[in-house]
Design an enzyme around this catalytic site. Structure first.
Site, mmCIF file in Angstrom:
data_model
loop_
_atom_site.group_PDB
_atom_site.id
_atom_site.type_symbol
_atom_site.label_atom_id
_atom_site.label_comp_id
_atom_site.label_asym_id
_atom_site.label_seq_id
_atom_site.Cartn_x
_atom_site.Cartn_y
_atom_site.Cartn_z
ATOM 1 N N ARG A 18 0.798 -1.328 0.530
ATOM 2 C CA ARG A 18 -0.456 -0.005 0.278
ATOM 3 C C ARG A 18 1.512 1.168 -0.120
ATOM 4 N NH1 ARG A 18 -5.185 -1.440 1.824
ATOM 5 N NH2 ARG A 18 -6.289 -3.458 0.831
ATOM 6 N N GLU A 32 0.448 4.131 0.947
ATOM 7 C CA GLU A 32 0.320 5.004 1.837
ATOM 8 C C GLU A 32 0.696 5.920 2.394
ATOM 9 O OE1 GLU A 32 -4.299 3.383 2.860
ATOM 10 O OE2 GLU A 32 -2.420 1.656 3.509
ATOM 11 N N ARG A 79 -1.188 1.892 13.105
ATOM 12 C CA ARG A 79 -1.085 0.542 12.978
ATOM 13 C C ARG A 79 -1.308 0.725 10.634
ATOM 14 N NH1 ARG A 79 -7.025 1.705 11.746
ATOM 15 N NH2 ARG A 79 -7.199 3.923 11.156
ATOM 16 N N HIS A 80 -0.465 1.384 10.680
ATOM 17 C CA HIS A 80 -0.572 1.325 8.829
ATOM 18 C C HIS A 80 1.280 1.030 8.543
ATOM 19 C CE1 HIS A 80 -3.762 4.045 9.182
ATOM 20 N NE2 HIS A 80 -3.579 2.922 7.819
ATOM 21 N N GLU A 134 -9.746 -1.815 13.215
ATOM 22 C CA GLU A 134 -9.789 -2.555 12.190
ATOM 23 C C GLU A 134 -9.162 -3.610 12.284
ATOM 24 O OE1 GLU A 134 -11.117 -0.229 8.709
ATOM 25 O OE2 GLU A 134 -10.061 -1.736 7.291
ATOM 26 N N SER A 150 -11.779 -5.825 6.396
ATOM 27 C CA SER A 150 -13.268 -5.348 5.609
ATOM 28 C C SER A 150 -13.212 -6.695 5.227
ATOM 29 C CB SER A 150 -12.153 -4.228 4.407
ATOM 30 O OG SER A 150 -12.451 -3.098 5.520
ATOM 31 N N ARG A 203 -1.740 -6.966 12.279
ATOM 32 C CA ARG A 203 -3.041 -5.655 13.513
ATOM 33 C C ARG A 203 -3.605 -6.740 14.278
ATOM 34 N NH1 ARG A 203 -6.458 -1.068 9.937
ATOM 35 N NH2 ARG A 203 -4.132 0.014 8.994
HETATM 36 P P1 AMO Z 1 -8.113 -3.326 3.498
HETATM 37 O O1 AMO Z 1 -8.379 -2.154 2.134
HETATM 38 O O2 AMO Z 1 -9.668 -2.731 4.735
HETATM 39 O O3 AMO Z 1 -9.844 -4.342 2.490
HETATM 40 O O4 AMO Z 1 -7.521 -4.503 3.949
HETATM 41 C C1 AMO Z 1 -7.609 -5.425 4.729
HETATM 42 C C2 AMO Z 1 -7.523 -5.338 6.009
HETATM 43 O O5 AMO Z 1 -6.221 -5.480 6.262
HETATM 44 C C3 AMO Z 1 -5.511 -4.347 6.860
HETATM 45 N N1 AMO Z 1 -5.023 -3.552 6.241
HETATM 46 C C4 AMO Z 1 -3.440 -3.118 7.195
HETATM 47 N N2 AMO Z 1 -2.672 -3.383 7.836
HETATM 48 C C5 AMO Z 1 -1.209 -2.962 7.801
HETATM 49 N N3 AMO Z 1 -0.627 -1.484 7.266
HETATM 50 C C6 AMO Z 1 -1.993 -1.139 6.194
HETATM 51 N N4 AMO Z 1 -1.816 0.219 5.496
HETATM 52 C C7 AMO Z 1 -3.210 -1.904 6.313
HETATM 53 N N5 AMO Z 1 -4.435 -1.720 4.880
HETATM 54 C C8 AMO Z 1 -5.017 -2.338 5.686
HETATM 55 C C9 AMO Z 1 -6.679 -4.248 7.944
HETATM 56 C C10 AMO Z 1 -7.282 -4.320 6.971
HETATM 57 O O6 AMO Z 1 -9.157 -4.337 7.425
HETATM 58 N N6 AMO Z 1 -9.979 -6.668 -0.556
HETATM 59 C C11 AMO Z 1 -10.344 -6.277 0.690
HETATM 60 C C12 AMO Z 1 -10.838 -7.277 1.330
HETATM 61 C C13 AMO Z 1 -11.444 -8.017 1.785
HETATM 62 O O7 AMO Z 1 -12.890 -7.197 0.997
HETATM 63 O O8 AMO Z 1 -11.966 -9.347 1.337
HETATM 64 C C14 AMO Z 1 -9.072 -4.939 1.020
HETATM 65 O O9 AMO Z 1 -8.307 -4.845 1.215
HETATM 66 O O10 AMO Z 1 -6.395 -5.110 9.193
HETATM 67 P P1 ATP Z 2 -9.066 0.591 5.780
HETATM 68 O O1 ATP Z 2 -8.045 0.769 4.121
HETATM 69 O O2 ATP Z 2 -9.912 -1.142 5.157
HETATM 70 O O3 ATP Z 2 -10.167 1.756 5.624
HETATM 71 P P2 ATP Z 2 -7.459 1.384 7.583
HETATM 72 O O4 ATP Z 2 -8.082 1.069 9.233
HETATM 73 O O5 ATP Z 2 -6.446 1.600 6.855
HETATM 74 O O6 ATP Z 2 -8.107 0.617 6.659
HETATM 75 P P3 ATP Z 2 -7.764 3.744 6.210
HETATM 76 O O7 ATP Z 2 -8.716 4.429 5.511
HETATM 77 O O8 ATP Z 2 -6.404 3.596 5.606
HETATM 78 O O9 ATP Z 2 -8.160 2.633 7.098
HETATM 79 O O10 ATP Z 2 -7.150 4.412 7.225
HETATM 80 C C1 ATP Z 2 -8.371 4.821 8.659
HETATM 81 C C2 ATP Z 2 -7.322 5.718 8.617
HETATM 82 O O11 ATP Z 2 -6.630 5.713 9.153
HETATM 83 C C3 ATP Z 2 -8.551 7.741 8.619
HETATM 84 O O12 ATP Z 2 -9.481 7.674 8.628
HETATM 85 C C4 ATP Z 2 -7.205 8.398 9.208
HETATM 86 O O13 ATP Z 2 -7.683 8.593 10.519
HETATM 87 C C5 ATP Z 2 -6.010 7.057 9.500
HETATM 88 N N1 ATP Z 2 -5.394 7.999 8.856
HETATM 89 C C6 ATP Z 2 -4.715 7.446 8.160
HETATM 90 N N2 ATP Z 2 -3.715 7.956 7.260
HETATM 91 C C7 ATP Z 2 -3.355 8.299 9.019
HETATM 92 C C8 ATP Z 2 -2.182 9.765 8.794
HETATM 93 N N3 ATP Z 2 -1.396 9.894 8.036
HETATM 94 N N4 ATP Z 2 -2.413 10.407 10.016
HETATM 95 C C9 ATP Z 2 -3.067 10.019 10.612
HETATM 96 N N5 ATP Z 2 -3.806 9.504 10.197
HETATM 97 C C10 ATP Z 2 -3.998 8.533 9.619
#
Ligand code: AMO
Ligand code: ATP
Length: 467
Positions: free
Chosen positions: A233, A235, A241-242, A386, A389, A441
């Site tokens: 990703r 991102e 948690r990312h 989370e 998903s 996570r």
């Molecule tokens: P999503 O984008 O929510 O869904 O990702 C699924 C799960 O992956 C974890 N996750 C991460 N963990 C660490 N770092 C990150 N940057 C990060 N982003 C996501 C979270 C999240 O819940 N295709 C869909 C899944 C599906 O519908 O089957 C998907 O990728 O725990």
């Molecule tokens: P999903 O991609 O399925 O939604 P996720 O838990 O990774 O899973 P994101 O949409 O990536 O969700 O981010 C969720 C939340 O994480 C955002 O609403 C935001 O509050 C927080 N977030 C993401 N990036 C940042 C950042 N650079 N700084 C602070 N908060 C962040």
């Protein structure tokens, strides 16, 4: 086990946690193998010279050695070792590889908690401790030493356990373990967060999820598939948690009547994982949680995981003072707030939100038959964060094309990398649903750790691509 060798001589390889000369005639060492430590002692005698005692008492910490010695019952329990009732009386000691002095990071320091980044300097010291706590960055820069700490070894034992239990449970349910490509012709989760890759004279992308392929396998008549694989990703999220590279635990399955059948499998899967972690990895879990003073992970007493409709979650938050509209996405603080409310109301750290607003879900998500603004989709949470998903997917190519065009941002269903995916639904695909979990996570929130990087051996984030 050492107990089987009392009064016998044994030879083994280990490493030195510390060595100390007590006097010219007496030295002690703490020796370690994996998660176990034992004390060794050497005393000068007519057979063992004072030089030998001095040599043993000054072996640099972390050196790899081979020891021959007699296993003896300890005169009293040895508090500094994990094996407390026995000790080794050294006869021979050979340094295989001497560790350099000073070490860039003390393993003892890696056993201690991370500093609270915002805390004042004096708060960063443990009660009574002299050395300040070592930052995560320093630890990650010296990761091969950091990983030697028992707490870190334990994290990865638990992580490995989650994968094994995941596979074990799903295999029994008839899931086939698959490996889908990680070099893709198009983004699989919409365009924004994708790493671009030069692929000979073309453009390719690193997979953001196995989404397209796990669905294409359902269309290929594999009724149930699972995958454990890397997810990339792009991102720029510098949060606790990312990661930019994490491990996805994915599954996809055909269902008979209703997507809630799939939610049931996901819930049972997670309950099984938690139950087995509590049995098989109790020692590791307890050790890690004790360092961070983490509460036990609470599971629903009834054994039934609360399935809370998204709109109900919004209502709970509004009643608790949050300002939210019916179809708003939840911010991270709001998710955590809801986690506390659910814990109060249902007594569990694990729950599901169901029926998310369609507009905040990926284009492949099935709209709800009851409300076109909602969708047959769900997220799973641990301690208010989370971990998964998932959704029922659109298995009709016309509807999928329409939803892709209407999506924000729009996706071209005839694009170079999307056409095969959309087309696969033209030739008969059963209704299906699935989900994707973030492995790091699950481990982070199970153990209650403050940072996801602790759950990745060599974490990748926007700032870090080495070591
Ligand atoms: P999503 O984008 O929510 O869904 O990702 C699924 C799960 O992956 C974890 N996750 C991460 N963990 C660490 N770092 C990150 N940057 C990060 N982003 C996501 C979270 C999240 O819940 N295709 C869909 C899944 C599906 O519908 O089957 C998907 O990728 O725990
Ligand atoms: P999903 O991609 O399925 O939604 P996720 O838990 O990774 O899973 P994101 O949409 O990536 O969700 O981010 C969720 C939340 O994480 C955002 O609403 C935001 O509050 C927080 N977030 C993401 N990036 C940042 C950042 N650079 N700084 C602070 N908060 C962040």
């Amino acid at each position: 086990a050492v107990a089987d060798h009392v009064d016998n001589e044994i030879t083994f390889r280990c490493w030195v946690e510390n060595a100390r000369s007590q006097s010219a005639k007496l030295a002690f060492l703490n020796l370690r193998q994996n998660l176990s430590t034992i004390q060794a002692v050497i005393a000068a005698s007519d057979k063992l010279s004072k030089q030998m005692v001095k040599f043993c008492g000054t072996v640099p910490t972390e050196s790899t050695i081979v020891v021959t010695g007699l296993v003896k019952r300890a005169p009293e329990p040895i508090k500094s070792a994990s094996i407390q009732d026995y000790e080794i009386h050294i006869k021979k000691l050979f340094i295989e590889v001497k560790a350099e002095v000073p070490l860039p990071l003390q393993v003892d320091d890696a056993e201690r908690p991370l500093p609270v980044e915002t805390a004042a300097e004096e708060e960063q010291k443990e009660e009574g401790g002299e050395r300040p706590l070592v930052s995560l960055n320093t630890r990650l820069n010296n990761r091969t030493i950091d990983l030697r700490a028992k707490i870190n070894q334990s994290i990865f034992v638990v992580k490995s356990g989650v994968c094994a239990i995941f596979q074990e449970f799903l295999s029994k349910k008839g899931f086939t373990l698959v490996q889908t490509p990680k070099i893709l012709g198009a983004a699989s989760e919409g365009g924004a967060n994708v790493f671009e890759l030069k692929y000979f004279d073309r453009q390719a992308y690193l997979a953001q999820s196995p989404q397209f392929y796990k669905q294409m396998l359902i269309a290929s008549r594999f009724q149930r598939v699972m995958e454990i694989g890397p997810v990339f990703r792009a991102e720029n999220s510098n949060t606790a948690r990312h990661l930019t590279e994490f491990t996805g635990l994915d599954l996809e399955m055909e269902f008979q009547e209703h997507y809630h059948e799939v939610m049931g499998v996901l819930e049972d899967l997670m309950l099984f994982i938690f139950k087995e972690l509590n049995v098989r990895y109790k020692r590791e879990t307890d050790l890690i949680r004790s360092v961070y003073h983490v509460d036990d992970f609470k599971l629903p007493e009834s054994g039934k995981v609360p399935r809370i409709p998204f709109t109900e979650g919004i209502k709970m938050l509004r009643e608790a003072g949050e300002e939210l509209n019916d179809y708003d996405d939840l911010s991270t603080p709001q998710e955590k707030h809801l986690g506390r409310l659910v814990l109060e109301k249902y007594g569990t750290d694990f729950y599901v939100l169901d029926q998310f607003p369609l507009a905040i879900r990926p284009a492949y998500t099935m709209p709800s038959p009851h409300d076109p603004k909602l969708s047959n989709s769900y997220d799973f949470f641990m301690r208010g964060q989370e971990i998964c998903s998932g959704a029922q997917r659109i298995h009709d190519s016309e509807l999928l094309s329409k939803q892709m065009r209407q999506h924000d941002p729009p996706i071209d269903p005839n694009g170079a990398g999307t056409k095969d995916y959309v087309d696969c639904f033209r030739y008969g695909c059963p209704p299906h649903a699935g989900g994707g979990f973030g492995l790091e996570r699950i481990v982070q929130f199970w153990l209650g750790l403050p940072n996801i990087r602790m759950c990745s051996l060599f974490p990748r984030d926007p700032q870090r691509v080495v070591p």
